[in-house]
Structures are given as structure tokens and as C-alpha cells.
Motif scaffolding. Structure first.
Motif, short mmCIF file in Angstrom:
data_model
loop_
_atom_site.label_atom_id
_atom_site.label_comp_id
_atom_site.label_asym_id
_atom_site.label_seq_id
_atom_site.Cartn_x
_atom_site.Cartn_y
_atom_site.Cartn_z
N VAL A 136 37.71 -4.39 32.97
CA VAL A 136 38.96 -5.09 32.45
C VAL A 136 39.26 -6.27 33.45
N LEU A 137 39.23 -7.54 32.76
CA LEU A 137 39.58 -8.61 33.63
C LEU A 137 40.85 -9.19 33.12
N LEU A 138 41.63 -9.26 34.23
CA LEU A 138 43.23 -9.87 33.81
C LEU A 138 43.15 -11.24 34.00
N THR A 139 42.84 -12.21 33.14
CA THR A 139 43.08 -13.77 33.74
C THR A 139 43.92 -14.59 33.00
N ASP A 140 44.52 -15.51 33.39
CA ASP A 140 45.54 -16.39 32.78
C ASP A 140 45.88 -17.16 33.92
N ARG A 141 46.13 -18.59 33.41
CA ARG A 141 46.75 -19.39 34.42
C ARG A 141 48.32 -19.11 34.73
N HIS A 142 48.75 -18.20 34.02
CA HIS A 142 50.23 -17.63 34.21
C HIS A 142 50.17 -17.01 35.77
N ALA B 190 48.41 -17.55 38.33
CA ALA B 190 48.11 -18.28 39.41
C ALA B 190 49.38 -18.27 40.60
N GLY B 191 48.81 -18.13 41.85
CA GLY B 191 50.03 -18.19 42.87
C GLY B 191 50.91 -16.88 42.96
N SER B 192 50.30 -15.65 42.41
CA SER B 192 50.93 -14.51 42.42
C SER B 192 51.04 -14.12 44.04
N ASP B 193 52.38 -13.57 44.30
CA ASP B 193 52.32 -12.85 45.52
C ASP B 193 52.09 -11.08 45.31
N THR B 194 52.51 -10.35 46.26
CA THR B 194 52.07 -9.12 45.91
C THR B 194 53.23 -8.38 44.98
N LEU B 195 54.23 -8.99 44.83
CA LEU B 195 55.16 -8.43 43.73
C LEU B 195 54.98 -8.95 42.35
N ALA B 196 54.41 -10.28 42.08
CA ALA B 196 53.90 -10.43 40.98
C ALA B 196 52.62 -9.68 40.51
N THR B 197 51.69 -9.52 41.75
CA THR B 197 50.66 -9.01 41.53
C THR B 197 50.65 -7.55 40.94
N SER B 198 51.52 -6.77 41.77
CA SER B 198 51.65 -5.43 41.18
C SER B 198 52.46 -5.47 39.88
N PHE B 199 53.29 -6.46 39.62
CA PHE B 199 53.79 -6.31 38.07
C PHE B 199 52.70 -6.61 37.10
N ALA B 200 51.70 -7.47 37.24
CA ALA B 200 50.79 -7.66 36.09
C ALA B 200 50.00 -6.41 36.05
N LEU B 201 49.26 -6.27 37.24
CA LEU B 201 48.25 -5.12 37.26
C LEU B 201 48.97 -3.77 36.57
N SER B 202 50.18 -3.57 36.99
CA SER B 202 50.90 -2.16 36.20
C SER B 202 50.97 -2.24 34.71
N CYS C 174 55.45 -13.40 36.59
CA CYS C 174 54.14 -13.54 36.88
C CYS C 174 53.81 -14.71 37.64
N GLY C 175 52.84 -14.77 38.28
CA GLY C 175 52.52 -16.33 39.01
C GLY C 175 53.42 -16.54 40.21
N LEU C 176 53.35 -17.90 40.46
CA LEU C 176 54.50 -18.47 41.20
C LEU C 176 55.68 -18.37 40.89
N ARG C 177 56.17 -18.17 39.40
CA ARG C 177 57.47 -18.10 39.25
C ARG C 177 58.07 -16.73 39.54
N GLY C 178 57.15 -15.83 39.49
CA GLY C 178 57.28 -14.33 39.70
C GLY C 178 57.67 -13.92 41.13
N SER C 179 56.98 -14.86 42.05
CA SER C 179 56.80 -14.63 43.46
C SER C 179 57.80 -15.02 44.38
N PRO C 180 58.68 -14.31 44.98
CA PRO C 180 59.59 -14.98 45.93
C PRO C 180 59.13 -15.20 47.32
#
Ligand SMILES: Cc1cc2nc3c(=O)[nH]c(=O)nc-3n(C[C@H](O)[C@H](O)[C@H](O)COP(=O)(O)OP(=O)(O)OC[C@H]3O[C@@H](n4cnc5c(N)ncnc54)[C@H](O)[C@@H]3O)c2cc1C
Length: 283
Positions: free
Chosen positions: A82-88, A90-102, A223-229
């Protein structure tokens, strides 16, 4: 058994460069590999599947080119990718990455069966934070078994798993209920090469591609930059210290003289400390 393995496509470590202005990793033109710890996680997952039956799903979040890493994982013997891919994203930090993956793992559960084990690597060789695995576990409310070197047994009837966890100075043997999340160290196992059948299947397999919406993500602001503190202010190599160590010759010296010499040497190298101590003494 349904096992999900999170794999990340990373630049080959020796060739990583950092953008001088944005301080983000520059990936263009750099050869990529599957993060090495994730390969050990995949191998452990495949061994569990071979022994107990079931399926292994590999998951990655990344740009379209991350499909390569998934196809490679299929050649090792994974059943689904499964590939999770979306311009939304882009720029994810670990918080946003773990959110999207979960969220994607929850969606994998809805689509293909709830996972009994989720694997991640201990850490990546580019980001190096080791935060994503625990972040996923927390969000999915899974028991987390970190720094695992080996799965020693799984008792499916009791829904129990026993693992060896490496820690400073020894090994912990941990027993937990399934489902759980494991962050995998470099295992003791040799990573399989994959069979010709697997290679042919991998070439023909369709990769499941999900956008944020298809992964069931409703709140795109996480997600992405917006979800990355996290903000990377600066990336730099520390300047080497002028002198690494001072050696004091102790032969035929009294302990008191050695101590005096030691203190004098410390004050020579850190005059501010001498000033601080003498002011504290006179106060
Ligand atoms: C402000 C900021 C901006 C950033 N911008 C970008 C950017 O624009 N582009 C970019 O590529 N990176 C960017 N990053 C890096 C990004 O944070 C990391 O790639 C990501 O959060 C994973 O962190 P890590 O590599 O430290 O993973 P770790 O926590 O060290 O990884 C542990 C394990 O989690 C799993 N894992 C981690 N990431 C993934 C993934 N993507 N898919 C599947 N499994 C995974 C793997 O199993 C891995 O072994 C940015 C970071 C920050 C702080």
C-alpha cells in the motif's frame, strides 16, 4: 495472522545532502534503498507468516517513486503493498507521519483484516528520530514493544507474543498480548533473497495507492506541513574540539599533587569555571 510492515524509502546514507535554505533532505538524484531496519522488520514478519500462516502487507508513505521500495518488498515475499501518496503529506514531521500512517493502518484493517502485529524499524537512517513507531502505537492504542531483536514465540490460541528486547547491558524478555506494535532492531537473521516466483509476482502485482481521503483521513490539517509543529532551524556539523583529552602523568606522584594538577588543567581549559567557583566561594 495479518501483519503490517511500515517501510520507508530513504536516500542511500552516504549520499544524503541537506538543502542549505529549507534544511530539508534533498532527495533528487540520490539513489534510494529500503531503510535497513525496515528490511529486518520485513524479514521477521515473513518468518512469522511462514510459520503461522496469514498475510504480510507493506505500507509506505511517500512520493510516487516510493512504489519502487514497495515492489522490492514484494520481491522479498510480502503479499500486498500500500502506497500512501498525496501532496497533502509533503513536509510531514514525525507527528504528521505517524498520524497519516496510523490512519492508513486502520484503513488497511477495514479493507484487508485487522493487523495482529504492526512492525516498524527502530529508526530510519535519514530522519533518525525513532519516533514514528511509538507514535503509531499510541494513536492506534497498541502495546509497543521497542528495540526488539527477535521474536521468540507466538501463541496464537492465547493471543500472546514473546520477544527479546535489547537494552543497555542486557536483554529483556517481554511477553505481551496481541495485537501489538514492534520496532525492530537489526535482527540476528539473514534477510532472504526472495524466490523467482516472488519476483514475477512482484512485477505483476498492483500496488494499492491511497490518497489522504482514500486512507480515511478526514482532518487534513493534521497532515503535511500544516500538521507538523517541528521546525528545523539549522542543520550543521559540529566543529571538532581543539583538544580531546589531557593526560596527566601520575607516576611517582602523590594523590594530592595529581588532584592539584587535574584542577589546574580544568581551570586552564575552562577559565569561566574558575571565575564562577571563586565568586561562589566569596559570596
Ligand atoms: C519540519 C520538518 C519538515 C520535513 N519535511 C520533509 C519533507 O518535506 N520531505 C521529507 O521527505 N521529509 C521531511 N521531513 C522528514 C520527516 O519528518 C521524516 O521523514 C518522517 O517524519 C519520519 O521520521 P524519521 O525518518 O525520523 O522516522 P523514524 O521515527 O526514525 O522511523 C521509524 C520507523 O517508522 C517507519 N516510518 C517512518 N517514516 C515512514 C514512512 N514515510 N512510511 C512508512 N514507514 C515509515 C519505518 O518503519 C521506520 O523504520 C521533515 C521533517 C521535519 C521536522
Amino acid at each position: 495472522m495479518h501483519i503490517v510492515v511500515c517501510i520507508k524509502q530513504v536516500p542511500d546514507s552516504a549520499q544524503i545532502r541537506v538543502h542549505p535554505v529549507t534544511n530539508t533532505i534533498m532527495r533528487q538524484g540520490v539513489p534510494t534503498i529500503i531503510n535497513p531496519y525496515d528490511l529486518f522488520a520485513l524479514e521477521e514478519a515473513l518468518k512469522v507468516r511462514d510459520h503461522h500462516g496469514g498475510e504480510v502487507t507493506v505500507l509506505t508513505m511517500g512520493p510516487p517513486m516510493a512504489e519502487e521500495a514497495l515492489r522490492k518488498a514484494l520481491t522479498y515475499g510480502a503479499d500486498r503493498a500500500v502506497l500512501l501518496t498525496d501532496r497533502h503529506f509533503a513536509g510531514s514531521d514525525t507527528l504528521a507521519t505517524s498520524f497519516a500512517l496510523s490512519q492508513a493502518i486502520a484503513q488497511i484493517g477495514n479493507s484487508f483484516g485487522t493487523p495482529d502485529i504492526v512492525f516498524t524499524g527502530k529508526q530510519t537512517i535519514d530522519g533518525d528520530t525513532a519516533q514514528v513507531g511509538p507514535g503509531i502505537a499510541k494513536r492506534l492504542n497498541l502495546v509497543q514493544l521497542t528495540y526488539v531483536a527477535k521474536i521468540t514465540s507466538i501463541d496464537l490460541s492465547a493471543r500472546a507474543i514473546t520477544v527479546e528486547r535489547r537494552s543497555e547491558g542486557g536483554t529483556h524478555v517481554l511477553k505481551s498480548k496481541l495485537p501489538c506494535l514492534i520496532t525492530m532492531l537489526e535482527g540476528t537473521t539473514v534477510i532472504r533473497r526472495g524466490s523467482l516466483d516472488d519476483a514475477l509476482r512482484a512485477a505483476r502485482s498492483e500496488i494499492v495507492k491511497w490518497s489522504a481521503v482514500e486512507a480515511g483521513i478526514e482532518d487534513i490539517t493534521k497532515c503535511g506541513l500544516r500538521g507538523s509543529p517541528t521546525v528545523v532551524k539549522r542543520v550543521f556539523a559540529p566543529t571538532p574540539r581543539e583538544q580531546k583529552a589531557v593526560q596527566i602523568d601520575t607516576t611517582e606522584k602523590r594523590v594530592r599533587d595529581i588532584a592539584d594538577e587535574l584542577v589546574a588543567s580544568i581551570f586552564t581549559h575552562q577559565p569561566a569555571l574558575q571565575h564562577e567557583l571563586s565568586s561562589a566561594g566569596s559570596a
